[in-house]
Design a protein around this motif. Structure first.
Motif, PDB file in Angstrom:
ATOM      1  N   ARG A   1       3.437   6.239  -5.431  1.00 30.98           N
ATOM      2  CA  ARG A   1       3.344   6.388  -6.893  1.00 30.98           C
ATOM      3  C   ARG A   1       2.155   7.269  -7.278  1.00 30.98           C
ATOM      4  O   ARG A   1       2.253   8.091  -8.201  1.00 30.98           O
ATOM      5  CB  ARG A   1       3.215   5.021  -7.556  1.00 30.98           C
ATOM      6  N   LEU A   2       1.034   7.091  -6.593  1.00 28.30           N
ATOM      7  CA  LEU A   2      -0.153   7.880  -6.923  1.00 28.30           C
ATOM      8  C   LEU A   2       0.044   9.351  -6.585  1.00 28.30           C
ATOM      9  O   LEU A   2      -0.365  10.232  -7.349  1.00 28.30           O
ATOM     10  CB  LEU A   2      -1.367   7.317  -6.184  1.00 28.30           C
TER      11      LEU A   2
ATOM     12  N   ALA B   1       0.821  -1.211   0.000  1.00 30.13           N
ATOM     13  CA  ALA B   1       0.000   0.000   0.000  1.00 30.13           C
ATOM     14  C   ALA B   1       0.852   1.257   0.000  1.00 30.13           C
ATOM     15  O   ALA B   1       0.544   2.234  -0.705  1.00 30.13           O
ATOM     16  CB  ALA B   1      -0.930  -0.001   1.210  1.00 30.13           C
ATOM     17  N   ALA B   2       1.929   1.273   0.784  1.00 27.99           N
ATOM     18  CA  ALA B   2       2.765   2.475   0.869  1.00 27.99           C
ATOM     19  C   ALA B   2       3.401   2.805  -0.473  1.00 27.99           C
ATOM     20  O   ALA B   2       3.504   3.982  -0.845  1.00 27.99           O
ATOM     21  CB  ALA B   2       3.848   2.286   1.922  1.00 27.99           C
TER      22      ALA B   2
ATOM     23  N   TRP C   1      -2.873  15.532  -3.028  1.00 25.08           N
ATOM     24  CA  TRP C   1      -3.764  14.380  -2.936  1.00 25.08           C
ATOM     25  C   TRP C   1      -3.376  13.493  -1.760  1.00 25.08           C
ATOM     26  O   TRP C   1      -2.198  13.329  -1.462  1.00 25.08           O
ATOM     27  CB  TRP C   1      -3.728  13.564  -4.228  1.00 25.08           C
ATOM     28  N   ARG C   2      -4.380  12.924  -1.133  1.00 24.36           N
ATOM     29  CA  ARG C   2      -4.173  11.965  -0.060  1.00 24.36           C
ATOM     30  C   ARG C   2      -4.778  10.628  -0.476  1.00 24.36           C
ATOM     31  O   ARG C   2      -5.801  10.586  -1.172  1.00 24.36           O
ATOM     32  CB  ARG C   2      -4.802  12.455   1.238  1.00 24.36           C
TER      33      ARG C   2
ATOM     34  N   ILE D   1      -8.140   4.803  -2.963  1.00 20.86           N
ATOM     35  CA  ILE D   1      -9.039   5.944  -3.120  1.00 20.86           C
ATOM     36  C   ILE D   1      -8.218   7.198  -2.878  1.00 20.86           C
ATOM     37  O   ILE D   1      -7.494   7.292  -1.891  1.00 20.86           O
ATOM     38  CB  ILE D   1     -10.251   5.839  -2.172  1.00 20.86           C
ATOM     39  N   LEU D   2      -8.300   8.137  -3.824  1.00 22.23           N
ATOM     40  CA  LEU D   2      -7.575   9.407  -3.736  1.00 22.23           C
ATOM     41  C   LEU D   2      -8.563  10.518  -3.474  1.00 22.23           C
ATOM     42  O   LEU D   2      -9.627  10.583  -4.085  1.00 22.23           O
ATOM     43  CB  LEU D   2      -6.835   9.720  -5.039  1.00 22.23           C
TER      44      LEU D   2
END
Length: 609
Positions: free
Chosen positions: A150-151, A144-145, A159-160, A201-202
């Protein structure tokens, strides 16, 4: 016009179409359930189809915010993730702190509800009220990290991200959702997200939300911040929750070798004092927090890992592993795969005992073997070998193995027990048994009553029932406002002080009495949801091990929890909660707590009679 701290709406996202729709949440609902776990429970009654399987496309996954999020109040940057648990089949809510809470709320919503399933591995992007679905094949399989990094690199630092790891993708029933290095950990929420083919989800903040009394909130925030540096939080700042390990070992309440003992000879090698001196590299704080409880340690290969009591207990004493490097490495690997450390350790410890008793053919899996612990984690994350069985959790695995293994599968309602020995903490024993989420130390912190010195913690009775109810009520409010539990000792008069904070943010004329009723309402709203989904009184119970095996303590006393004592405490709990002998709320309780809307909904129907 919604009250201060709220937008008065939820964003309903259909992953199958990529569309988003705002749905109003009326002010009486907000006032009755506040936010976080409370509001999430109401939303589950409204949007979760009755009887739906937890991993069914129509089972919702909710990210629920609270009126205090976005204020300067310390520890308020928290959110709840709410769903029907694939591990328990009952309601689950997991709380977490991060910048995701602030950005998610400032999309302009009090909750984000995901329904349906993406057509392919995807990420959900929410920019204010705008929703879009983006393919994410290249992220599938990543921790996940790494996916989060990357996102944010692709979309920008504003963005979070909340994301799942490989365990969530593969449907491990106790997979987590991660964000900013934190985790919505218990109950398998990552598996729900993975079943929707949603990697992440961003969210990006696009608006603001005001308070009714900004100057009052700011003054309260300053005062609360100063108080948060006091003695009540010193333990968390200095050593973190790992300080509990040696303290619990000293009073015989440290679960060891799958709850067959309450003291661990190898505990000193895992104590915070020992590890901090040799391996601690940093301290850190959650978003909007002045306490700074995060303690970062260096593990094998120099990898940095955040360690807490529950990680160490579950992957150390519970599995009889005393090697610090192995425990740190195991915790780190759970984070990478996206596994709840408590359920991981609990399920592996059960399997180790099965091997010891000849019930499972896996001679490599032995108590005390750090390499075996790491191999088991790898197999669970990949759902290969023995991991295919263990990925289902200890309840389902014990039901498949049988041969008496159910007796020592340490869970309630399918959720593995946290690091508190029920036989030496008998208010906690009750709290674990009756909690809607299952075996949980955050929704029922009844150990506080046991450790207060106000009653004999080895002799459960009426004082234990009162203590369990009081801690459950306090937790319901804190989990709905939301404020961090580590702040609880800072409040001298919790309900009046919490009511004042809520009043300054919202503008409501709310007092301690109203908030106490709200706490009771939230607790029973959770029970009503579980009743709707088939709950019976038999689920409010503890595994046979705790009721048939006593513990001989170094003090010379014997810790015994009999079935009749537990039964008596549960019956008293029901009476004090306004429930009948079967655990159903009485008509008078339904009326007093204004739960008619839940009881009489089509979804609940005849189950609540």
């Amino acid at each position: 016009m919604p009250p201060g701290g709220y937008f008065g709406k939820a964003l309903l996202v259909d992953l199958s179409t990529g569309s988003g729709e705002a749905a109003a949440i009326d002010e009486p609902v907000l006032r009755s359930y506040i936010g976080g776990a409370g509001l999430g429970t109401w939303l589950m009654h409204k949007y979760c189809p009755a009887g739906v399987e937890p991993l069914d496309p129509q089972a919702p996954l909710m990210f629920v915010f609270s009126p205090l999020v976005g204020t300067p109040l310390t520890t308020s940057a928290k959110f709840a993730v709410v769903a029907k648990s694939p591990l328990t089949g009952r309601l689950t809510d997991a709380l977490a702190s991060s910048h995701f809470a602030i950005a998610g709320k400032l999309t302009g919503h009090d909750a984000i509800v995901l329904r349906g399933v993406c057509e392919e591995p995807s990420v959900v992007v929410i920019d204010r009220g705008e929703v879009r679905i983006e393919p994410a094949h290249e992220l599938w399989g990543l921790p996940a990290a790494e996916a989060e990094a990357r996102l944010r690199e692709r979309h920008g630092p504003a963005w979070r991200v909340a994301a799942i790891g490989p365990a969530g993708e593969r449907g491990v029933r106790y997979a987590t959702i991660s964000h900013d290095g934190r985790h919505a950990g218990r109950g398998g929420l990552g598996a729900v997200m993975g079943s929707k083919w949603c990697k992440a989800i961003l969210v990006r903040a696009g608006t603001k939300v005001g308070s009714a009394d900004p100057a009052g909130v700011l003054a309260a925030a300053r005062e609360l911040r100063e108080r948060s540096f006091g003695a009540a939080t010193a333990k968390y700042r200095e050593l973190g929750t790992m300080a509990n390990l040696l303290a619990f070992n000293a009073i015989s309440t440290l679960p060891t070798r799958n709850f067959s003992a309450a003291r661990f000879e190898g505990a000193p090698a895992l104590g915070a004092e020992e590890i901090a001196e040799l391996r601690q590299v940093a301290r850190n704080s959650c978003a909007s927090c002045s306490i700074g409880c995060e303690h970062i340690y260096k593990g094998p290969g120099g990898k940095k890992t955040r360690m807490e009591y529950e990680n160490v207990f579950a992957l150390g004493p519970l599995c009889a592993v005393s090697d610090a490097d192995s425990v740190i490495a195991a915790s780190s690997r759970c984070d990478e795969l996206g596994l709840d450390t408590i359920s991981t350790g609990g399920t592996i410890a059960w399997a180790m005992e099965c091997v010891e008793k000849g019930l499972i053919d896996a001679p490599w899996l032995r108590f005390g073997d750090g390499d075996a612990l790491l191999r088991a984690i790898e197999e669970i994350g990949a759902r290969e070998g023995l991991g295919e069985l263990l990925a289902r959790g200890s309840r389902a695995a014990s039901q498949e193995v049988g041969l008496g293994s159910e007796a020592f599968a340490a869970h309630v309602k399918g959720l593995e027990l946290p690091g508190y020995e029920p036989r030496t903490l008998q208010a906690m024993a009750l709290g674990l048994a009756v909690n809607a989420r299952g075996a949980d130390h955050n929704r029922s912190g009844a150990y506080e009553a046991d450790l207060s010195g106000a009653h004999d913690r080895l002799a459960g009775g009426e004082p234990h029932v009162v203590g369990a109810i009081e801690t459950e009520n306090r937790a319901a409010v804190m989990d709905s406002l939301i404020l961090c539990k580590f702040l609880r000792g800072v409040f001298e008069e919790p309900f009046p002080e919490w009511a004042r904070l809520l009043e300054m943010v919202t503008g409501w004329d709310v007092n301690a009495g109203e908030l106490a009723v709200t706490a009771r309402r939230i607790v029973l709203a959770k029970r009503l949801f579980n009743l709707r989904e088939g709950w019976t009184r038999a689920e409010d119970w503890l595994p046979d091990r705790f009721l048939s095996e006593s513990l001989e303590l170094e003090s010379g006393r014997t810790a015994t929890l009999t079935a009749s004592r537990l039964e008596a405490m549960i019956s008293s709990y029901y009476r004090r909660r306004g429930l009948d002998e079967t655990g159903l709320p009485s008509p008078e309780t339904i009326s007093e707590l204004s739960l008619h809307g839940l009881k009489d909904s089509e979804a609940i129907g005849a189950n609540v009679g």
